[in-house]
Design an enzyme around this catalytic site. Structure first.
Site, short mmCIF file in Angstrom:
data_model
loop_
_atom_site.label_atom_id
_atom_site.label_comp_id
_atom_site.label_asym_id
_atom_site.label_seq_id
_atom_site.Cartn_x
_atom_site.Cartn_y
_atom_site.Cartn_z
CG HIS A 1 -1.95 -1.07 1.27
ND1 HIS A 1 -2.17 -1.86 2.37
CD2 HIS A 1 -2.83 -1.49 0.33
CE1 HIS A 1 -3.16 -2.71 2.11
NE2 HIS A 1 -3.56 -2.51 0.88
CE LYS B 1 -11.80 -7.71 2.24
NZ LYS B 1 -10.65 -6.86 1.88
NE ARG C 1 -2.57 -7.98 -4.54
CZ ARG C 1 -3.32 -8.27 -3.50
NH1 ARG C 1 -2.78 -8.35 -2.31
NH2 ARG C 1 -4.60 -8.48 -3.65
CB SER D 1 -4.44 -6.66 4.47
OG SER D 1 -4.03 -5.40 4.01
O1 PNS Z 1 -10.73 -4.88 -0.51
P1 PNS Z 1 -10.94 -3.76 0.47
O2 PNS Z 1 -9.63 -3.13 0.83
O3 PNS Z 1 -11.66 -4.24 1.72
O4 PNS Z 1 -11.88 -2.68 -0.28
C1 PNS Z 1 -12.60 -1.66 0.37
C2 PNS Z 1 -13.34 -0.85 -0.72
C3 PNS Z 1 -14.00 0.38 -0.15
C4 PNS Z 1 -12.33 -0.36 -1.73
C5 PNS Z 1 -14.37 -1.75 -1.36
O5 PNS Z 1 -15.23 -2.21 -0.38
C6 PNS Z 1 -15.12 -1.06 -2.48
O6 PNS Z 1 -14.57 -0.67 -3.51
N1 PNS Z 1 -16.39 -0.90 -2.33
C7 PNS Z 1 -17.16 -0.28 -3.40
C8 PNS Z 1 -18.60 -0.25 -3.09
C9 PNS Z 1 -19.31 0.23 -4.35
O7 PNS Z 1 -19.32 1.41 -4.63
N2 PNS Z 1 -19.87 -0.73 -5.13
C10 PNS Z 1 -20.60 -0.43 -6.34
C11 PNS Z 1 -19.78 -0.16 -7.57
S1 PNS Z 1 -18.17 -0.85 -7.70
#
Ligand code: PNS
Length: 171
Positions: A17, A41, A94, A131
């Protein structure tokens, strides 16, 4: 004014990150690391501790003049990103699985809110870090510090002395 938003749970914020923030910093006027509650999660590290560890890391790395930490409310990412003034999203890729996962979300974010996503290929030396892998290594007694900034390592160690937190309990 280009404002990159890097969204994620950051549970914990890893060296991968950090590399992404550094590269977005070089390509944008401002970078916002946007910490999200991911309803899919349950988090290991409490939300505020994750934010604080990232803040400390950005300061320590000399990035805090143009990179900051903010929080994303629930709901659509595009809406939260626009409220924070983002002009684009930045995601690290990745491997092919990451691209397959991110592509439809990037298309949806463009479709729903006209928000573009910049994909940066992860440095191969960091491409195996996630992570979840770091949490597993730590929980099995392995050396997680090689994958984490110091502040993240301390946040993970502190969190692992207490029971896991559920994302719904973290507001
Ligand atoms: O994998 P992570 O790090 O838990 O991701 C968190 C996050 C906020 C990036 C992820 O939950 C996300 O992109 N949510 C998007 C929710 C959304 O807007 N969905 C509709 C269109 S993609």
């Amino acid at each position: 004014m280009l404002t990159a938003l890097i969204p994620g749970s950051f549970d914990p914020f890893t060296l991968g990150h950090l590399d992404l923030v550094r590269r977005a910093y070089a390509l944008s006027d401002r970078v916002i690391v946007a910490v999200a509650h991911n309803p899919h999660k349950s988090a290991r590290i409490p939300f505020d501790a994750r934010c604080e560890a990232i803040r400390e890391t950005l300061a320590r790395e000399g990035l805090a003049d143009r990179a900051s930490v903010d929080t994303l409310p629930g709901g659509l990412l595009v809406e939260g990103a626009k409220k924070l003034g983002a002009t684009h999203l930045v995601k690290g890729i990745r491997n092919a699985q990451d691209l397959a996962y991110e592509e439809p979300m990037a298309r949806a974010n463009m479709d729903l809110g006209g928000l573009d996503t910049l994909f940066l290929l992860t440095d191969p030396a960091l491409a195996h870090i996630s992570s979840s892998l770091v949490r597993e290594i730590y929980s099995l007694g392995g050396d997680a510090s090689r994958y984490l900034p110091d502040a993240s390592m301390r946040a993970l160690a502190a969190a692992c002395t207490t029971p896991a937190v559920d994302s719904k309990e973290q507001s």
